[in-house]
Design a protein around this motif. Structure first.
Motif, PDB file in Angstrom:
ATOM      1  N   ALA A   1       0.850  -1.190   0.000  1.00 18.17           N
ATOM      2  CA  ALA A   1       0.000   0.000   0.000  1.00 18.17           C
ATOM      3  C   ALA A   1       0.881   1.233   0.000  1.00 18.17           C
ATOM      4  CB  ALA A   1      -0.909   0.005   1.223  1.00 18.17           C
ATOM      5  N   SER A   2       0.308   2.297  -0.489  1.00 20.25           N
ATOM      6  CA  SER A   2       1.034   3.552  -0.570  1.00 20.25           C
ATOM      7  C   SER A   2       0.566   4.468   0.554  1.00 20.25           C
ATOM      8  CB  SER A   2       0.738   4.170  -1.942  1.00 20.25           C
ATOM      9  OG  SER A   2       1.297   5.441  -2.011  1.00 20.25           O
ATOM     10  N   SER A   3       1.518   5.101   1.240  1.00 25.89           N
ATOM     11  CA  SER A   3       1.125   6.088   2.246  1.00 25.89           C
ATOM     12  C   SER A   3       2.147   7.224   2.248  1.00 25.89           C
ATOM     13  CB  SER A   3       1.023   5.445   3.628  1.00 25.89           C
ATOM     14  OG  SER A   3       2.282   4.966   4.038  1.00 25.89           O
ATOM     15  N   ASP A   4       1.696   8.375   2.719  1.00 29.23           N
ATOM     16  CA  ASP A   4       2.566   9.545   2.747  1.00 29.23           C
ATOM     17  C   ASP A   4       3.655   9.383   3.796  1.00 29.23           C
ATOM     18  OD1 ASP A   4       1.327  10.870   0.738  1.00 29.23           O
ATOM     19  OD2 ASP A   4       0.083  12.124   2.025  1.00 29.23           O
ATOM     20  N   GLU A   5       4.874   9.660   3.392  1.00 31.31           N
ATOM     21  CA  GLU A   5       5.992   9.573   4.321  1.00 31.31           C
ATOM     22  C   GLU A   5       6.783  10.864   4.337  1.00 31.31           C
ATOM     23  OE1 GLU A   5       8.575   6.172   3.850  1.00 31.31           O
ATOM     24  OE2 GLU A   5       6.879   4.836   3.475  1.00 31.31           O
ATOM     25  N   GLY A   6       7.292  11.167   5.523  1.00 31.00           N
ATOM     26  CA  GLY A   6       8.222  12.279   5.660  1.00 31.00           C
ATOM     27  C   GLY A   6       9.517  11.710   6.201  1.00 31.00           C
ATOM     28  N   CYS A   7      10.560  12.520   6.225  1.00 38.22           N
ATOM     29  CA  CYS A   7      11.842  12.036   6.730  1.00 38.22           C
ATOM     30  C   CYS A   7      12.595  13.204   7.352  1.00 38.22           C
ATOM     31  CB  CYS A   7      12.660  11.438   5.579  1.00 38.22           C
ATOM     32  SG  CYS A   7      14.282  10.859   6.113  1.00 38.22           S
ATOM     33  N   LEU A   8      13.145  12.993   8.541  1.00 40.48           N
ATOM     34  CA  LEU A   8      13.892  14.066   9.206  1.00 40.48           C
ATOM     35  C   LEU A   8      15.110  14.482   8.384  1.00 40.48           C
ATOM     36  CD1 LEU A   8      13.734  12.826  12.914  1.00 40.48           C
ATOM     37  CD2 LEU A   8      12.416  14.672  11.872  1.00 40.48           C
ATOM     38  N   SER A   9      15.563  13.601   7.493  1.00 41.95           N
ATOM     39  CA  SER A   9      16.710  13.934   6.652  1.00 41.95           C
ATOM     40  C   SER A   9      16.307  14.568   5.322  1.00 41.95           C
ATOM     41  CB  SER A   9      17.550  12.679   6.383  1.00 41.95           C
ATOM     42  OG  SER A   9      18.129  12.230   7.584  1.00 41.95           O
ATOM     43  N   VAL A  10      15.000  14.649   5.097  1.00 41.52           N
ATOM     44  CA  VAL A  10      14.509  15.337   3.900  1.00 41.52           C
ATOM     45  C   VAL A  10      13.405  16.290   4.362  1.00 41.52           C
ATOM     46  CG1 VAL A  10      13.783  15.037   1.493  1.00 41.52           C
ATOM     47  CG2 VAL A  10      14.877  13.133   2.683  1.00 41.52           C
ATOM     48  N   PRO A  11      13.767  17.311   5.142  1.00 40.30           N
ATOM     49  CA  PRO A  11      12.757  18.145   5.793  1.00 40.30           C
ATOM     50  C   PRO A  11      11.827  18.837   4.811  1.00 40.30           C
ATOM     51  CG  PRO A  11      14.985  18.995   6.190  1.00 40.30           C
ATOM     52  CD  PRO A  11      15.133  17.712   5.470  1.00 40.30           C
ATOM     53  N   GLY A  12      10.577  18.917   5.233  1.00 38.85           N
ATOM     54  CA  GLY A  12       9.597  19.648   4.437  1.00 38.85           C
ATOM     55  C   GLY A  12       8.997  18.864   3.287  1.00 38.85           C
ATOM     56  N   VAL A  13       9.422  17.616   3.114  1.00 39.49           N
ATOM     57  CA  VAL A  13       8.926  16.822   1.986  1.00 39.49           C
ATOM     58  C   VAL A  13       8.046  15.682   2.494  1.00 39.49           C
ATOM     59  CG1 VAL A  13       9.622  15.259   0.120  1.00 39.49           C
ATOM     60  CG2 VAL A  13      10.915  17.354   0.537  1.00 39.49           C
ATOM     61  N   THR A  14       6.869  15.553   1.913  1.00 41.08           N
ATOM     62  CA  THR A  14       5.986  14.433   2.220  1.00 41.08           C
ATOM     63  C   THR A  14       5.555  13.829   0.892  1.00 41.08           C
ATOM     64  OG1 THR A  14       5.177  15.645   4.145  1.00 41.08           O
ATOM     65  CG2 THR A  14       3.910  13.734   3.460  1.00 41.08           C
ATOM     66  N   GLU A  15       5.853  12.550   0.705  1.00 38.06           N
ATOM     67  CA  GLU A  15       5.544  11.916  -0.576  1.00 38.06           C
ATOM     68  C   GLU A  15       5.025  10.504  -0.333  1.00 38.06           C
ATOM     69  OE1 GLU A  15       5.628  13.056  -3.644  1.00 38.06           O
ATOM     70  OE2 GLU A  15       6.538  15.013  -3.255  1.00 38.06           O
TER      71      GLU A  15
ATOM     72  N   LYS B   1      19.498   4.025   1.790  1.00 34.72           N
ATOM     73  CA  LYS B   1      18.403   4.363   0.873  1.00 34.72           C
ATOM     74  C   LYS B   1      17.505   5.431   1.501  1.00 34.72           C
ATOM     75  CE  LYS B   1      15.096   2.133  -2.165  1.00 34.72           C
ATOM     76  NZ  LYS B   1      14.515   0.891  -2.657  1.00 34.72           N
ATOM     77  N   LEU B   2      17.001   6.331   0.658  1.00 36.09           N
ATOM     78  CA  LEU B   2      16.206   7.447   1.155  1.00 36.09           C
ATOM     79  C   LEU B   2      14.850   7.531   0.473  1.00 36.09           C
ATOM     80  CD1 LEU B   2      18.957  10.214   1.145  1.00 36.09           C
ATOM     81  CD2 LEU B   2      17.984   9.111   3.165  1.00 36.09           C
ATOM     82  N   LEU B   3      13.958   8.216   1.162  1.00 29.77           N
ATOM     83  CA  LEU B   3      12.614   8.497   0.648  1.00 29.77           C
ATOM     84  C   LEU B   3      12.636   8.998  -0.797  1.00 29.77           C
ATOM     85  CD1 LEU B   3       9.572   9.228   1.187  1.00 29.77           C
ATOM     86  CD2 LEU B   3      10.381  11.302   2.305  1.00 29.77           C
ATOM     87  N   VAL B   4      13.574   9.869  -1.106  1.00 32.27           N
ATOM     88  CA  VAL B   4      13.632  10.462  -2.447  1.00 32.27           C
ATOM     89  C   VAL B   4      13.918   9.423  -3.534  1.00 32.27           C
ATOM     90  CG1 VAL B   4      14.301  12.782  -1.706  1.00 32.27           C
ATOM     91  CG2 VAL B   4      16.067  11.080  -2.122  1.00 32.27           C
ATOM     92  N   ASP B   5      14.478   8.275  -3.141  1.00 31.59           N
ATOM     93  CA  ASP B   5      14.796   7.239  -4.133  1.00 31.59           C
ATOM     94  C   ASP B   5      13.543   6.606  -4.718  1.00 31.59           C
ATOM     95  OD1 ASP B   5      17.325   7.837  -3.360  1.00 31.59           O
ATOM     96  OD2 ASP B   5      17.636   6.017  -2.191  1.00 31.59           O
ATOM     97  N   TYR B   6      12.412   6.807  -4.038  1.00 34.19           N
ATOM     98  CA  TYR B   6      11.151   6.248  -4.528  1.00 34.19           C
ATOM     99  C   TYR B   6      10.447   7.203  -5.483  1.00 34.19           C
ATOM    100  CZ  TYR B   6      11.650   2.670  -0.940  1.00 34.19           C
ATOM    101  OH  TYR B   6      12.106   1.629  -0.183  1.00 34.19           O
TER     102      TYR B   6
END
Ligand code: NI
Length: 177
Positions: free
Chosen positions: A85-99, A141-146
């Motif tokens: 399933a897909s859900s919105d994620e944020g990351c302390l290492s990618v501040p301000g981004v929710t994807e 691996k980071l959130l942005v890689d998705y």
């Protein structure tokens, strides 16, 4: 205890693959305490050691609203997983981004606790998502890689620009890990 500095994308140190912990000793427990303090200070729901530039397979999380359910995992491994399933994620290492990110909805993992004892845990929904997100950090691996190349590039440019302007001021509104 100490609040540690959280590395931010596109810092290349976030790309380091963490090594397994061989002995769970007082130094590891100290790091776990610091990770918790850092995570709570940043209002995060999870934090991997990789994010504070310590490249050992250690991660902490607390997804409770009351912030009183600390969990730590040393050398975590996924034994089984199911669903997607897909859900919105944020990351302390990618501040301000929710994807939105696609993850398994239910997982079974094995890890060591802060006393070095092995345990297994079944997790679903947010807990499962958060565990998978932190385990990604341990592999560099980071959130942005998705995300798409285009989106990643846009986030990278913005991050570099923001860091120049206000290095310490990076507001996060959504739960981040
Ligand atoms: Ni993260």
């Amino acid at each position: 205890m100490a609040v540690l500095t959280v590395l931010e994308y596109p810092d290349l140190r976030l790309r380091t693959r963490a090594s397994a912990v061989t002995t769970v000793d007082d130094a590891v427990r100290q790091l776990i305490d610091d990770l918790f303090e850092t995570m709570y200070a940043a209002s995060g729901i999870g934090l991997a050691a990789s994010q504070v530039d310590v490249h050992e397979r250690i991660m902490v999380l607390d997804i409770s609203a009351t912030k009183d359910e600390p969990r730590c995992f040393i050398n975590p491994e996924i034994l089984a997983q199911q669903g997607s399933a897909s859900s919105d994620e944020g990351c302390l290492s990618v501040p301000g981004v929710t994807e939105p990110v696609n993850r398994a909805t239910k997982i079974r993992i094995r890890a060591l606790d802060r006393d070095g004892r092995s345990f297994e845990l079944e997790a679903e929904d947010l807990l499962a998502v958060c565990i998978q997100h932190e385990m990604d950090h341990l592999d560099g691996k980071l959130l942005v890689d998705y995300l798409s190349e285009l989106k990643r590039l846009r986030i990278k440019k913005k991050a570099l620009k923001q860091r120049k302007r206000a290095p310490m001021d990076a507001p996060t509104t959504k739960p981040a890990y």
